[in-house]
Write a protein that holds these residues in place. Structure first.
Motif, PDB file in Angstrom:
ATOM      1  N   LEU A 161       0.453  26.301  -5.303  1.00 38.84           N
ATOM      2  CA  LEU A 161       1.505  25.420  -5.799  1.00 38.84           C
ATOM      3  C   LEU A 161       0.972  24.112  -6.335  1.00 38.84           C
ATOM      4  O   LEU A 161       1.407  23.635  -7.395  1.00 38.84           O
ATOM      5  CB  LEU A 161       2.507  25.132  -4.682  1.00 38.84           C
ATOM      6  N   PHE A 162       0.041  23.483  -5.602  1.00 40.85           N
ATOM      7  CA  PHE A 162      -0.414  22.153  -6.011  1.00 40.85           C
ATOM      8  C   PHE A 162      -1.919  21.981  -5.968  1.00 40.85           C
ATOM      9  O   PHE A 162      -2.475  21.283  -6.784  1.00 40.85           O
ATOM     10  CB  PHE A 162       0.277  21.053  -5.199  1.00 40.85           C
ATOM     11  N   ASN A 163      -2.643  22.590  -5.041  1.00 35.55           N
ATOM     12  CA  ASN A 163      -4.097  22.457  -5.081  1.00 35.55           C
ATOM     13  C   ASN A 163      -4.808  23.572  -4.342  1.00 35.55           C
ATOM     14  O   ASN A 163      -4.237  24.252  -3.489  1.00 35.55           O
ATOM     15  CB  ASN A 163      -4.554  21.072  -4.570  1.00 35.55           C
ATOM     16  N   ALA A 164      -6.057  23.746  -4.716  1.00 30.43           N
ATOM     17  CA  ALA A 164      -6.985  24.617  -4.004  1.00 30.43           C
ATOM     18  C   ALA A 164      -8.346  23.948  -4.077  1.00 30.43           C
ATOM     19  O   ALA A 164      -8.625  23.192  -5.007  1.00 30.43           O
ATOM     20  CB  ALA A 164      -7.033  26.009  -4.638  1.00 30.43           C
ATOM     21  N   GLY A 165      -9.187  24.196  -3.100  1.00 28.21           N
ATOM     22  CA  GLY A 165     -10.472  23.524  -3.127  1.00 28.21           C
ATOM     23  C   GLY A 165     -11.519  24.255  -2.313  1.00 28.21           C
ATOM     24  O   GLY A 165     -11.195  25.037  -1.405  1.00 28.21           O
ATOM     25  N   VAL A 166     -12.779  24.008  -2.649  1.00 25.14           N
ATOM     26  CA  VAL A 166     -13.903  24.552  -1.896  1.00 25.14           C
ATOM     27  C   VAL A 166     -14.807  23.401  -1.478  1.00 25.14           C
ATOM     28  O   VAL A 166     -15.001  22.435  -2.230  1.00 25.14           O
ATOM     29  CB  VAL A 166     -14.700  25.585  -2.722  1.00 25.14           C
ATOM     30  N   GLY A 167     -15.316  23.494  -0.260  1.00 25.76           N
ATOM     31  CA  GLY A 167     -16.197  22.447   0.221  1.00 25.76           C
ATOM     32  C   GLY A 167     -15.529  21.554   1.243  1.00 25.76           C
ATOM     33  O   GLY A 167     -14.823  22.026   2.144  1.00 25.76           O
ATOM     34  N   VAL A 168     -15.699  20.245   1.077  1.00 24.43           N
ATOM     35  CA  VAL A 168     -15.344  19.293   2.133  1.00 24.43           C
ATOM     36  C   VAL A 168     -13.859  19.288   2.453  1.00 24.43           C
ATOM     37  O   VAL A 168     -13.473  19.149   3.624  1.00 24.43           O
ATOM     38  CB  VAL A 168     -15.847  17.882   1.759  1.00 24.43           C
ATOM     39  N   ASP A 169     -12.977  19.432   1.460  1.00 23.73           N
ATOM     40  CA  ASP A 169     -11.541  19.398   1.783  1.00 23.73           C
ATOM     41  C   ASP A 169     -11.143  20.613   2.606  1.00 23.73           C
ATOM     42  O   ASP A 169     -10.313  20.515   3.518  1.00 23.73           O
ATOM     43  CB  ASP A 169     -10.700  19.275   0.514  1.00 23.73           C
ATOM     44  N   ALA A 170     -11.743  21.774   2.308  1.00 21.94           N
ATOM     45  CA  ALA A 170     -11.469  22.971   3.100  1.00 21.94           C
ATOM     46  C   ALA A 170     -12.001  22.824   4.520  1.00 21.94           C
ATOM     47  O   ALA A 170     -11.385  23.301   5.483  1.00 21.94           O
ATOM     48  CB  ALA A 170     -12.078  24.197   2.424  1.00 21.94           C
ATOM     49  N   GLN A 171     -13.134  22.129   4.669  1.00 20.16           N
ATOM     50  CA  GLN A 171     -13.676  21.877   6.003  1.00 20.16           C
ATOM     51  C   GLN A 171     -12.738  20.969   6.796  1.00 20.16           C
ATOM     52  O   GLN A 171     -12.571  21.140   8.005  1.00 20.16           O
ATOM     53  CB  GLN A 171     -15.063  21.264   5.882  1.00 20.16           C
ATOM     54  N   VAL A 172     -12.112  20.001   6.120  1.00 25.16           N
ATOM     55  CA  VAL A 172     -11.138  19.128   6.781  1.00 25.16           C
ATOM     56  C   VAL A 172      -9.941  19.950   7.260  1.00 25.16           C
ATOM     57  O   VAL A 172      -9.480  19.812   8.398  1.00 25.16           O
ATOM     58  CB  VAL A 172     -10.683  18.007   5.840  1.00 25.16           C
ATOM     59  N   VAL A 173      -9.433  20.814   6.391  1.00 28.60           N
ATOM     60  CA  VAL A 173      -8.293  21.656   6.751  1.00 28.60           C
ATOM     61  C   VAL A 173      -8.642  22.542   7.942  1.00 28.60           C
ATOM     62  O   VAL A 173      -7.849  22.699   8.884  1.00 28.60           O
ATOM     63  CB  VAL A 173      -7.857  22.505   5.545  1.00 28.60           C
ATOM     64  N   LYS A 174      -9.834  23.122   7.910  1.00 27.13           N
ATOM     65  CA  LYS A 174     -10.278  23.974   9.017  1.00 27.13           C
ATOM     66  C   LYS A 174     -10.322  23.181  10.323  1.00 27.13           C
ATOM     67  O   LYS A 174      -9.861  23.659  11.372  1.00 27.13           O
ATOM     68  CB  LYS A 174     -11.660  24.544   8.699  1.00 27.13           C
TER      69      LYS A 174
END
Length: 333
Positions: A161-174
């Motif tokens: 819907l609004f974003n997808a990302g690989v790397g540091v932001d995904a690590q934050v979500v995890k």
């Protein structure tokens, strides 16, 4: 159909009861009895209001299953009360997968009453983040027939819907997911400190990404990459974080990738992202707007998130977008 995630961050039993009462009382026809509620099914130019069908999600993926059922039964509107993850599930249930040619089968319009911690999609559409205020706003929007169509991004045969990302932001979500599992609330402060800690911990990591946009030389040596379908990219409390301020629901994708994790180089960038007139720029930054597609490759498995949901690791992701694919109940601009 009203789909409720009872486990979402900011939903309560009292709030859910108030939401249902407001919708059922406001959408009832004048001739309806006092105990009847409103449900909308597809019928010609304007919906006919009958009973609200309420469904509570019980497991991961359930919201998508309910949305697919609503489409099969030709509902006119699906209202989802939950966070961005629940909304993402609903959208992927309402629409055919990106790899499937459009079938011509109509999909219900989507309405959102925020119930999560960030509620990025709803707020980017102009929906009030307070659930009770958003409910009143939704009633007005339905009464006045305000709808619009928005574009969606896609990758891995799934809509975002609004974003997808690989790397540091995904690590934050995890990390946030792990903290929530341990019983901690997903507050703005917790997100901030988790982001700072994760970024500092990754400062000496080696870059693994190559980002390719059609018509440009591939960017190698990237540490992280974000792909946006709207702006802002997310919110820190009430403050929007805009990586690609020129990207919108009416345009194509935005790309934001960095070849440096050095704090001294990224502190000025962080200030730009928090600015009310954000136009992020730096020598180590790739920022592009209105791109039709982007490919991200990693030399080793790297964490990935979509609409704030951690989805594991990937080595290759191909992103695309489709214009005006989803009808939403929202202000028209």
């Amino acid at each position: 159909m009203l789909i409720v995630n009872p486990f979402a961050t900011s939903t309560t039993e009292a709030g859910r009861d108030a939401l249902l009462h407001t919708l059922s009382a406001s959408l009832r026809r004048p001739e309806d009895g006092a105990g009847e509620m409103a449900e909308t099914k597809r019928s010609g130019a304007r919906p006919q209001y009958v009973d609200v069908r309420v469904e509570h999600t019980t497991h991961r993926g359930h919201a998508g299953e309910l949305a697919a059922l609503a489409r099969a039964e030709r509902y006119d509107v699906v209202v989802v009360h939950g966070g961005d993850g629940s909304v993402n599930e609903v959208v992927n249930g309402l629409l055919d997968p990106p790899s499937v040619p459009e079938s011509g089968m109509p999909s219900p319009a989507l309405a959102v009453v925020p119930g999560g911690s960030a509620n990025v999609f709803a707020r980017a559409l102009g929906i009030d983040p307070d659930p009770l205020k958003a409910t009143g706003q939704l009633v007005d929007l339905l009464a006045t027939g305000q709808r619009r169509r928005v574009s969606l991004g896609h990758t891995n045969n799934r809509w975002f819907l609004f974003n997808a990302g690989v790397g540091v932001d995904a690590q934050v979500v995890k990390s946030i997911d792990e903290q929530r599992t341990a019983g901690h609330r997903a507050t703005a402060t917790r997100y901030l400190w988790t982001a700072v800690r994760t970024f500092m911990g990754a400062a000496r990591s080696k870059p693994t990404l190559t980002v390719t946009i059609p018509g440009r030389e591939p960017l190698g040596g990237a540490h992280f990459a974000f792909v946006s379908n709207a702006s802002p990219w997310t919110y820190l409390g009430t403050r929007p974080i805009e990586t690609n301020p020129d990207t919108s629901f009416d345009s194509r994708l935005g790309v934001f990738a960095s070849t440096s994790m050095a704090p001294i180089r990224n502190l000025p960038l962080a200030r730009q992202l928090l600015s009310s007139k954000a136009k992020p720029h730096a020598k180590h930054l790739l920022r592009a707007d209105d791109v039709a597609s982007v490919e991200i490759r990693s030399s080793e498995p790297i964490d990935m998130q979509m609409d704030g949901e951690y989805l594991g690791t990937r080595t290759v992701l191909e992103f695309g977008c489709r214009p005006a694919v989803l009808e939403v109940i929202s202000p028209k601009s």
